[in-house]
Design an enzyme around this catalytic site. Structure first.
Site, PDB file in Angstrom:
ATOM      1  N   ASN A 152       0.788  -1.240   0.000  1.00  0.00           N
ATOM      2  CA  ASN A 152       0.000   0.000   0.000  1.00  0.00           C
ATOM      3  C   ASN A 152       0.818   1.289   0.000  1.00  0.00           C
ATOM      4  OD1 ASN A 152       0.733  -0.514   2.655  1.00  0.00           O
ATOM      5  ND2 ASN A 152      -1.137   0.361   3.509  1.00  0.00           N
ATOM      6  N   GLU A 248       4.396  -4.410  12.186  1.00  0.00           N
ATOM      7  CA  GLU A 248       3.439  -3.312  11.950  1.00  0.00           C
ATOM      8  C   GLU A 248       2.261  -3.928  11.214  1.00  0.00           C
ATOM      9  OE1 GLU A 248       3.757  -0.367  13.122  1.00  0.00           O
ATOM     10  OE2 GLU A 248       5.867  -0.360  13.681  1.00  0.00           O
ATOM     11  N   CYS A 282      -3.415   1.367   6.874  1.00  0.00           N
ATOM     12  CA  CYS A 282      -3.728   0.565   8.072  1.00  0.00           C
ATOM     13  C   CYS A 282      -4.313   1.398   9.191  1.00  0.00           C
ATOM     14  CB  CYS A 282      -2.520  -0.230   8.532  1.00  0.00           C
ATOM     15  SG  CYS A 282      -1.154   0.813   8.891  1.00  0.00           S
TER      16      CYS A 282
HETATM   17  N1  LIG Z   1       0.825  -1.151  10.805  1.00  0.00           N
HETATM   18  C1  LIG Z   1       1.321  -0.670   9.685  1.00  0.00           C
HETATM   19  O1  LIG Z   1       2.217   0.167   9.696  1.00  0.00           O
HETATM   20  C2  LIG Z   1       0.793  -1.120   8.342  1.00  0.00           C
HETATM   21  C3  LIG Z   1       0.104  -2.306   8.177  1.00  0.00           C
HETATM   22  N2  LIG Z   1      -0.322  -2.692   6.926  1.00  0.00           N
HETATM   23  C4  LIG Z   1      -1.095  -3.910   6.790  1.00  0.00           C
HETATM   24  O2  LIG Z   1      -0.709  -4.646   5.642  1.00  0.00           O
HETATM   25  C5  LIG Z   1      -1.804  -5.369   5.111  1.00  0.00           C
HETATM   26  C6  LIG Z   1      -1.926  -5.133   3.628  1.00  0.00           C
HETATM   27  O3  LIG Z   1      -0.757  -5.396   2.970  1.00  0.00           O
HETATM   28  P1  LIG Z   1      -0.505  -6.784   2.206  1.00  0.00           P
HETATM   29  O4  LIG Z   1       0.661  -6.544   1.310  1.00  0.00           O
HETATM   30  O5  LIG Z   1      -1.761  -7.306   1.625  1.00  0.00           O
HETATM   31  O6  LIG Z   1      -0.105  -7.696   3.439  1.00  0.00           O
HETATM   32  P2  LIG Z   1       0.429  -9.212   3.466  1.00  0.00           P
HETATM   33  O7  LIG Z   1       0.535  -9.546   4.908  1.00  0.00           O
HETATM   34  O8  LIG Z   1      -0.357 -10.085   2.590  1.00  0.00           O
HETATM   35  O9  LIG Z   1       1.881  -9.124   2.804  1.00  0.00           O
HETATM   36  C7  LIG Z   1       2.892  -8.287   3.328  1.00  0.00           C
HETATM   37  C8  LIG Z   1       4.247  -8.814   2.902  1.00  0.00           C
HETATM   38  O10 LIG Z   1       4.446 -10.085   3.521  1.00  0.00           O
HETATM   39  C9  LIG Z   1       4.851 -11.027   2.556  1.00  0.00           C
HETATM   40  N3  LIG Z   1       4.438 -12.370   2.988  1.00  0.00           N
HETATM   41  C10 LIG Z   1       3.244 -12.987   2.785  1.00  0.00           C
HETATM   42  N4  LIG Z   1       3.272 -14.234   3.315  1.00  0.00           N
HETATM   43  C11 LIG Z   1       4.496 -14.401   3.879  1.00  0.00           C
HETATM   44  C12 LIG Z   1       5.140 -15.469   4.574  1.00  0.00           C
HETATM   45  N5  LIG Z   1       4.532 -16.613   4.798  1.00  0.00           N
HETATM   46  N6  LIG Z   1       6.396 -15.289   5.003  1.00  0.00           N
HETATM   47  C13 LIG Z   1       7.037 -14.109   4.801  1.00  0.00           C
HETATM   48  N7  LIG Z   1       6.499 -13.073   4.129  1.00  0.00           N
HETATM   49  C14 LIG Z   1       5.247 -13.203   3.676  1.00  0.00           C
HETATM   50  C15 LIG Z   1       4.168 -10.548   1.280  1.00  0.00           C
HETATM   51  O11 LIG Z   1       4.756 -11.105   0.147  1.00  0.00           O
HETATM   52  C16 LIG Z   1       4.386  -9.052   1.404  1.00  0.00           C
HETATM   53  O12 LIG Z   1       5.686  -8.686   0.990  1.00  0.00           O
HETATM   54  C17 LIG Z   1      -3.011  -4.868   5.857  1.00  0.00           C
HETATM   55  O13 LIG Z   1      -3.385  -5.803   6.842  1.00  0.00           O
HETATM   56  C18 LIG Z   1      -2.502  -3.597   6.514  1.00  0.00           C
HETATM   57  O14 LIG Z   1      -3.182  -3.206   7.659  1.00  0.00           O
HETATM   58  C19 LIG Z   1      -0.077  -1.930   5.832  1.00  0.00           C
HETATM   59  C20 LIG Z   1       0.607  -0.744   5.966  1.00  0.00           C
HETATM   60  C21 LIG Z   1       1.059  -0.240   7.221  1.00  0.00           C
HETATM   61  O1  LIG Z   2      -0.958   3.093   7.780  1.00  0.00           O
HETATM   62  C1  LIG Z   2      -0.350   2.660   6.807  1.00  0.00           C
HETATM   63  O2  LIG Z   2      -0.829   1.922   5.948  1.00  0.00           O
HETATM   64  C2  LIG Z   2       1.005   3.234   6.595  1.00  0.00           C
HETATM   65  O3  LIG Z   2       1.708   3.308   7.773  1.00  0.00           O
HETATM   66  C3  LIG Z   2       0.773   4.483   5.924  1.00  0.00           C
HETATM   67  S1  LIG Z   2       1.965   5.661   5.964  1.00  0.00           S
HETATM   68  O4  LIG Z   2       2.626   5.674   7.210  1.00  0.00           O
HETATM   69  O5  LIG Z   2       2.955   5.432   4.938  1.00  0.00           O
HETATM   70  O6  LIG Z   2       1.242   6.912   5.768  1.00  0.00           O
END
Ligand SMILES: NC(=O)C1=CN([C@@H]2O[C@H](COP(=O)(O)OP(=O)(O)OC[C@H]3O[C@@H](n4cnc5c(N)ncnc54)[C@H](O)[C@@H]3O)[C@@H](O)[C@H]2O)C=CC1
Ligand SMILES: O=C(O)[C@H](O)CS(=O)(=O)O
Length: 477
Positions: A152, A248, A282
């Protein structure tokens, strides 16, 4: 002819047999192909990172120079880097430009922090019998850091991992999301051009279950810096054992609008923020808790402003939200909205889908157990929920399994203070939404939103160990 992107290991750009198509998320056209890493490449990437870490650590002033130069290069190339983000992530161009400039900030802040990594004096002589001892800690780099990032914010969230890891004196193996690998490749190119020697940053590309899993099982990696879903975060924690990690993860964030708030300002912010990046943020506002006295009026204001938002081609200057990352994700969001409507929710605006485009959607009359409320929707969908007193709003916020950030609009210092004390989240934002983030702040969550903090200064703390040194001065004198 499609542009072809290699992976990056030990300072060399490598093509592999196996390729991954990168799709323009609005047009659906394949516009690039990226080399996929196999077991041999993952092994070579970790070996190169370990070798660079052990053989030739970079002094802090060199880390500063490289990251500061990288920051300047990012800012110079904002237009081309933003265009890549728009194509591979579907983010509207104006927001993609903001992301690039934020990434430049992250590198600059990390560069500055590289010069300020210190331990502390320990007053060991305060203990009886230790009068003639001297003790202090130094912060030492942890080793090879594995950075795994989501789709994202493909550039900025990569920089939030790679830059502090390098600033701290570590070396990195980086795996971007397979949906958005090119921004990750771009950051490697820029840091190479900025003078980063071979081996310090290595990039592998591939699916989470294949390349991701190989990375998790490689015991030479000392630290995992992950941003993504709670599901994958839990899997990582279960696999890496005693090795350290920051997670995160997701959220279903709340923003509260109290009855004494400046409604115009609150409505302006709350009508845009649930829909930025098609809700795929997120800390996006998923649950908007509004005091019952102002509930009807506020919901009308919100709906009127939301209807002005333009959904469409992310390259057009007047578009406010573009496509979701895939049609499958948009279908999932649509299914959740339909289930809520079938369960008695009311559709105030939006709700329709065309391919991966999902209208900015406002729901009311939702129930706590509906998926659009209790799970992370990660789509342009917000539920407006009334409350009668502030304690109830606190309770509803804390009922979530997540706890990333929360916003509260109020003119009362007492309410603001109560929110700051009682909301179970990583950050409370007063008179702005849960979506506020400045890149130097500590950022992270509690409960299923993860552990540890990002923001260069805080990530450096996570990625270094405090090593204790004690001198027995009796022996030395
Ligand atoms: N707290 C934060 O700062 C943020 C959290 N997010 C969260 O990320 C999610 C959306 O992003 P997605 O890319 O769909 O998440 P995802 O969890 O599907 O993938 C994230 C990364 O993990 C990798 N991955 C997937 N399975 C894995 C495994 N078994 N072992 C190691 N790596 C693996 C993916 O290839 C990708 O590079 C949402 O849940 C969102 O809330 C997104 C941005 C910021
Ligand atoms: O909340 C998220 O998905 C990311 O942390 C957004 S940001 O920090 O890059 O704005």
């Amino acid at each position: 002819m499609l542009e072809s992107y290699p992976i990056y290991i030990n300072g060399r750009w490598l093509e592999t047999e196996n390729k991954l198509d990168v799709v323009d998320k609005f047009s659906g056209e394949v516009f690039a192909r990226v080399s996929v890493s196999g077991e041999a490449e993952v092994d070579a990437a970790v070996s190169a990172a370990l070798e660079a870490f052990r053989q030739s650590p970079l002094p802090p002033y060199r880390r500063y120079e490289i990251l500061a130069k990288g920051s300047a290069l990012l800012a110079e190339r904002v237009d081309e880097l933003a265009l890549t983000i728009t194509r591979e992530a579907g983010k509207v161009l104006k927001d993609a430009k903001t992301e690039v400039l934020r990434a430049a900030q992250v590198l600059q802040i990390a560069a500055e922090e590289a010069k300020r990594i210190t331990g502390e004096m320990i007053p060991v002589e305060a203990a009886p019998g230790a009068e003639n001892r001297l003790a202090y800690t130094v912060r030492v780099p942890i080793g090879v850091v594995c950075a795994i990032s989501p789709f994202n914010f493909p550039l900025n969230l990569a920089c939030h991992k790679v830059a502090p890891a390098l600033a701290a004196g570590n070396t990195v193996v980086f795996k971007p999301s397979s949906a958005t690998p090119i921004s990750g490749i771009n950051i490697c190119r820029i840091l190479e051009e900025a003078g980063l020697p071979p081996g310090y940053l290595n990039l592998v590309v591939g699916g989470g279950n294949e390349v991701g899993d190989l990375l998790l099982r490689d015991e030479r990696i000392a630290f995992y810096s992950f941003t993504g879903s709670a599901k994958v975060g839990k899997r990582i924690m279960a696999t890496v054992g005693l090795r350290k990690a920051t997670m995160e993860l997701g959220s279903n964030s709340v923003t509260i609008v109290h009855k004494d708030a400046d409604l115009e300002k609150a409505a302006a912010a709350c009508s845009r923020m649930p829909f930025v990046n098609a809700g795929q943020v997120c800390i996006s506002i998923q649950r908007l808790l509004v005091h019952r006295d102002i509930y009807e009026r506020f919901t009308e204001m919100l709906a009127a402003k939301t209807r002005e938002l333009v959904l469409g081609n992310p390259l057009d200057a007047d578009t406010d939200l573009g496509p979701m990352i895939s049609e499958a994700e948009a279908i999932r969001a649509e299914t959740w909205v339909k289930a809520a409507l079938a369960g008695g929710a009311t559709l105030v605006s939006g709700g329709k889908r065309r391919g991966a485009l999902f209208e900015p959607t406002i729901l009311t009359n939702v129930e706590p157990e509906m998926k659009v409320v209790c799970e992370e929707v990660f789509a342009p969908v917000v539920s407006v929920i009334p409350y009668d007193d502030f304690d109830e709003a606190v309770k509803m916020t804390n009922a979530s399994k997540y706890g990333l950030q929360a916003g509260v609009f109020t003119s009362s210092i007492e309410i603001a203070n109560k929110a700051a004390r009682e909301l179970e989240v990583g950050g409370v934002i007063v008179n702005d939404t849960s979506v506020y983030r400045a890149d130097q702040t500590p950022y992270g969550g509690v409960k299923e939103s993860g552990n540890g903090r990002e923001g260069p200064k805080y990530a450096i703390q996570e990625m270094t160990e405090p090593k204790l040194v004690v001198f027995n001065l009796d022996v030395l004198s």
